[in-house]
Design a protein around this motif. Structure first.
Motif, mmCIF file in Angstrom:
data_model
loop_
_atom_site.group_PDB
_atom_site.id
_atom_site.type_symbol
_atom_site.label_atom_id
_atom_site.label_comp_id
_atom_site.label_asym_id
_atom_site.label_seq_id
_atom_site.Cartn_x
_atom_site.Cartn_y
_atom_site.Cartn_z
ATOM 1 N N GLN A 1 0.839 -1.194 0.000
ATOM 2 C CA GLN A 1 0.000 0.000 0.000
ATOM 3 C C GLN A 1 0.876 1.247 0.000
ATOM 4 N N ASP B 1 0.880 3.985 1.644
ATOM 5 C CA ASP B 1 1.293 4.513 2.942
ATOM 6 C C ASP B 1 1.937 3.443 3.829
ATOM 7 N N HIS C 1 4.698 0.713 5.362
ATOM 8 C CA HIS C 1 6.142 0.522 5.552
ATOM 9 C C HIS C 1 6.362 -0.866 6.144
#
Length: 101
Positions: free
Chosen positions: A11, A13, A15
């Motif tokens: 995705q 955003d 991590h």
């Protein structure tokens, strides 16, 4: 033989700390699961066949002997296991148990 497949979606955003996952989280899991684990394969998604971003950032395949044993270990240690997830990712894993044919 069975396989626990864990997928972390790629995705925008998201991590993922592969070093923490490999060096801290997975050894904890292996210690909890013991000799139920036959083998483990950790993979980092690179790209889809068409060159677009990989749909999954991280993929883990763990061959196990007993899905019942896996489920009981996870139930008994869910707080510890789930509590460690924020240490390496903000992604929600998709987990399934597969039968190896």
């Amino acid at each position: 033989m069975y396989c626990v497949t864990v997928l972390y979606p790629n995705q925008a955003d998201g991590h993922f700390d592969f070093t923490y996952y490999r060096d801290r989280h997975l050894p904890m899991m292996l210690a909890l699961l013991g000799d139920n684990v036959v083998s483990l394969q950790l993979r980092r998604g690179m790209q889809a066949v068409d060159g677009s971003p990989a749909p999954y950032l991280c993929l883990l395949n763990t061959q196990i002997r007993s899905p019942e044993h896996f489920a009981s270990v996870m139930a008994a240690n869910s707080e510890r296991v789930l509590g460690d997830i924020p240490n390496y990712t903000n992604l929600q894993p998709i987990i399934q148990i597969d039968e190896i044919l």
